[in-house]
Design an enzyme around this catalytic site. Sequence first.
Site, PDB file in Angstrom:
ATOM      1  N   SER A 261       0.814  -1.211   0.000  1.00 61.39           N
ATOM      2  CA  SER A 261       0.000   0.000   0.000  1.00 61.39           C
ATOM      3  C   SER A 261       0.855   1.272   0.000  1.00 61.39           C
ATOM      4  CB  SER A 261      -0.944  -0.060   1.201  1.00 61.39           C
ATOM      5  OG  SER A 261      -2.022   0.761   0.959  1.00 61.39           O
ATOM      6  N   LYS A 265       4.268   2.097  -2.285  1.00 63.69           N
ATOM      7  CA  LYS A 265       4.674   3.286  -3.046  1.00 63.69           C
ATOM      8  C   LYS A 265       6.118   3.618  -2.655  1.00 63.69           C
ATOM      9  CE  LYS A 265       0.029   5.178  -1.944  1.00 63.69           C
ATOM     10  NZ  LYS A 265      -0.997   4.602  -2.732  1.00 63.69           N
ATOM     11  N   TRP A 352     -10.143   0.255  -5.114  1.00 61.08           N
ATOM     12  CA  TRP A 352      -9.596   1.589  -4.784  1.00 61.08           C
ATOM     13  C   TRP A 352      -8.181   1.752  -5.362  1.00 61.08           C
ATOM     14  CZ3 TRP A 352     -11.084   6.161  -3.388  1.00 61.08           C
ATOM     15  CH2 TRP A 352     -10.300   7.005  -2.612  1.00 61.08           C
ATOM     16  N   HIS A 402      -7.624  -5.600   0.365  1.00 57.57           N
ATOM     17  CA  HIS A 402      -6.379  -4.846   0.493  1.00 57.57           C
ATOM     18  C   HIS A 402      -5.622  -5.359   1.723  1.00 57.57           C
ATOM     19  CE1 HIS A 402      -4.046  -1.209  -0.175  1.00 57.57           C
ATOM     20  NE2 HIS A 402      -4.134  -0.908   1.100  1.00 57.57           N
TER      21      HIS A 402
HETATM   22  C1  GTR Z   1      -5.428   4.469   1.643  1.00 58.85           C
HETATM   23  C2  GTR Z   1      -4.833   5.295   0.548  1.00 58.85           C
HETATM   24  C3  GTR Z   1      -4.115   4.378  -0.386  1.00 58.85           C
HETATM   25  C4  GTR Z   1      -3.214   3.422   0.339  1.00 58.85           C
HETATM   26  C5  GTR Z   1      -3.769   2.951   1.668  1.00 58.85           C
HETATM   27  C6  GTR Z   1      -2.789   2.319   2.634  1.00 58.85           C
HETATM   28  O1  GTR Z   1      -6.262   5.140   2.484  1.00 58.85           O
HETATM   29  O2  GTR Z   1      -5.864   5.985  -0.086  1.00 58.85           O
HETATM   30  O3  GTR Z   1      -3.413   5.127  -1.354  1.00 58.85           O
HETATM   31  O4  GTR Z   1      -1.965   3.955   0.487  1.00 58.85           O
HETATM   32  O5  GTR Z   1      -4.358   3.965   2.369  1.00 58.85           O
HETATM   33  O6  GTR Z   1      -1.634   2.687   2.693  1.00 58.85           O
HETATM   34  O7  GTR Z   1      -3.235   1.451   3.396  1.00 58.85           O
END
Ligand code: GTR
Length: 424
Positions: A261, A265, A352, A402
């Site tokens: 996540s 990045k 998402w 996720h």
């Molecule tokens: C979310 C964000 C994503 C992702 C995620 C995470 O809220 O919108 O880009 O980075 O968090 O890191 O769990």
Amino acid sequence: MKRILFYILITYPICMATAQFEPNYDETKVPKFEASDLLTTFDGKKVNDTSGWENTRRPELYHFFEEQVYGKVPGKLDSLSFEVVEGSTEALGGKAIRKQIEVDMFKNGKSLSFHILLYLPNNGKASPIFLGYNFYGNHTITDDSNVIISNAWAMDNEDFGISDNTLTKASRGVRTHRWAIEKIIDGGFGLATIYYGEVDPDKNDFSDGLHRLFYEEGQTNPKADEWGSIAAWAFGMSRALDYLETDSDVDAHRVISFGHSRLGKAALWAGASDQRFAAVISNNSGCGGAALSKRKFGETVGRINARFPHWFSDTFTAYNDNEEALAIDQHGLLAQIAPRPLYVASAEDDQWADPRGEYLSAHYVTPVYQLYGKKGLARTKMPQTGSPVHHTVAYHIRTGKHDVTEYDWEQYISWAKKFVAKEE
Ligand code: GTR
């Protein structure tokens, strides 16, 4: 009647405004765009070989992402020191070595420390390593009661028993499911992890964390084209690699930058900005990570900058609801990993993060890998759920949300054995 009219007049514009800002999850509403050719420079010159890639195109892509997306690192540390503060050769029932290392970073008379938790196979060999941040502290990734609990700021989390932004033993082991330590060790790999909040607390506040070390007299925020938190986390990964290079139990030429996540990045940017990383794994990294921004599917540039204003450089806000203006999309980030092995993974219920955008981005880098005679993801069509494709560039999409699962790790380990670990 009047009241109804009044209600309509008041609510209609609000509804319209929210409708406009609803995330798009409809493939037919994805704007038409062409992903810029990776083998043509910004001024139109064709790149035909690896030297053109390494000397011209890759550096210009790097500078683009540095200036427009993640922000520039404003200099170098004055010094860096490491100390193994705890260790055991009897970890995980004797199959692993455990080390906990304090890394101290110094600049302008200021300092910041973070801790690496390192598990290595107890096999007398220098091991390849997965290096990745965790979200809630090193002590959350294992039940091992010897793991030091960080005193850095942490996000409150009722489920994990974290309050007052303070980590305690209440959260020991709460994230074990995300880290398949036994499988990693049994696969012949080590695992190094760091609590990301020790490098830069994840909040829109630049008075703490790594940024402050680099401020000039009177400065309180990074400049518009300077680093946000993602670049700071990436920088921290490189400093951890500096330590790993000094540890003879580690094969420092085989350190894989891994992240989930927002930390995916960071893992990608670490791999792009530091060629010493042997490979990169992006787990559900989404917008500002592997996913193509121009698809505007799920999370968008405007949304991410509004919700997490501290992640990117201020220059990135120029692309809020203006993704088409990007000279290159996120495939230009993934391409910078070439020719090193790259794994992009998605999850079906993680719309998402735009799984299709993550796949296409990885697919578009194929011609760059071909310059090196390496295999990428030639097909435009996404692989089926649960059918991983493992080449030098690899991809899978799994069922579920996720997260990082046992399944994800099984894929990473078997792929890394083939493409990253040293052949016997
Ligand atoms: C979310 C964000 C994503 C992702 C995620 C995470 O809220 O919108 O880009 O980075 O968090 O890191 O769990």
